[in-house]
Scaffold this active site. Sequence first.
Site: not given
Length: 527
Positions: A64, A205, A224, A242, A246-247, A261, A326
């Site tokens: 981003r 996002k 988030h 990140s 989390k994933t 997410d 990704r």
Amino acid sequence: MNSNNNFRPAGSDDALKGTGLRRAGPVHANLHAPALTEIAIRRHEGSLSSGGALMVRTGLHTGRSVRDKFIVDEPGVSPDIWWGEINARLPVEAFQRGCDHVRGYLDGQELFTQDLYAGADPRHRIRIRLVTTHAWHALFARNMFIRPTAEELESFAPDYVILHAPDLPMDPAAHGVRSTTAVMLSLTQRLVVIAGTQYAGEIKKSIFTVMNWLLPEQDVMPMHCSANIGPDGDVALFFGLSGTGKTTLSSDASRTLIGDDEHGWSHDGVFNVEGGCYAKVIGLRREAEPEIWDASHRFGAVLENVVADRDGLPDFMDGSLTENTRACYPIDFVDNASPDGCGGVPRHVVMLTADAFGVLPPLSRLTSEQAVYHFLSGYTARIAGTETGLGKTPQATFSTCFGAPFLPRRPQVYGDRLASCLARGPVTCWLVNTGWTGGAYGVGQRIALAHTRALVRAALEGRLDDVAFEVEPHFGLAIPTRVPGVPDDILDPARTWDDPAAYRRAAADLAERFGRNFESFRADSTT
């Protein structure tokens, strides 16, 4: 394969209704994955991996463009915006010039549109219409968001429009932006304009920012986080920046995945904002993360900035293009995904950090007040090799609410909503460190993923309910004295360092960083 399946020429149906576009060239409306993949390959937008995923590169922007995000300064919303470096003001006149520039470019182009939902709960969803010049970005959006049925498409009218011109540079002098890249959001006109960047995460996002604006007014907590459901219907949330896991930790074959997410927490329970996953895949190994691995090798997935050999075999260890590689795929690529993206009221809230200073415990239990504090702090640490421009010393990072770049409102709005959610029912909160133990980065070692999984499973399955806890002195965290399947000697970080005095100094320093960050946050929240 007929790439004209679902093709709509300009002026037919309502493919561009509500977008402000008039003189379009060919319009490909709501194409499915096979057609979009075929067109993307024919137009040299990407290539197929050996497993059938579409492999693309995003050029200059592999993440981003944080400093190029703007919210339009409109009278109806301006007093409630958290203005600053994250949400930069853009005058209405400048936004209009930028819109005219982008619309003038899109008029006459071959376009791809997708009509999609954000929000699995119909009571809290919005309708999105994406207009883009790239087939692969249309496929990305189709993977990421929720796809309406054919019947729903017949009467689809967008609540928000995304005008996406990834190859169009902006003129900073003419359009009031900082560079040739701009991500502009008008909450009043319900319009997102993205130009000058091919990084697809900007699409995802931008809509999350919209949901972070809308949901609090509906008495819903936007989050988030990832979420899953246990065999007994117990919902767990996983907050984290990140690289914190989390994933990875929410993708557990023994639990049903709600989403990886973005979620909302209403009085009735949790719902996924999205319909897909956008997993970071640098260092991905099948034996450690089989669900993500399998999904990333399927036809219909998009691999962004992943390097492959001449036969199309992805090398997930190769970060030569970026560490931010990704995989984007529909959530139904995960075998144990929830079919409706919804779950009950959470019973567990897990906050993840990758503490590269080696100070925080691998697992600790939080009070509700501590949970709100760590939520507003949003701490992790970055190290060389995962971020450019970093030296050998870890850098503490605080991203309030674990998602500061996506918060249009002031952080206290979200902190208060979390406190309200926690107060409504019995919720156990946990802090999990997926970072270092036995010393800081460069001295200690990364906490084993197997140990982290065992810690989280024990917490979620109630196997710590009868375990004694000890409170450490620096953060007031309650640490279990034993956890089934995990060596006792790693539970208390103070006992893992060879030099106890060095640990105390590092812990005191990190606690001071937390304090300074929270003081600056409190000062900002009153302005």
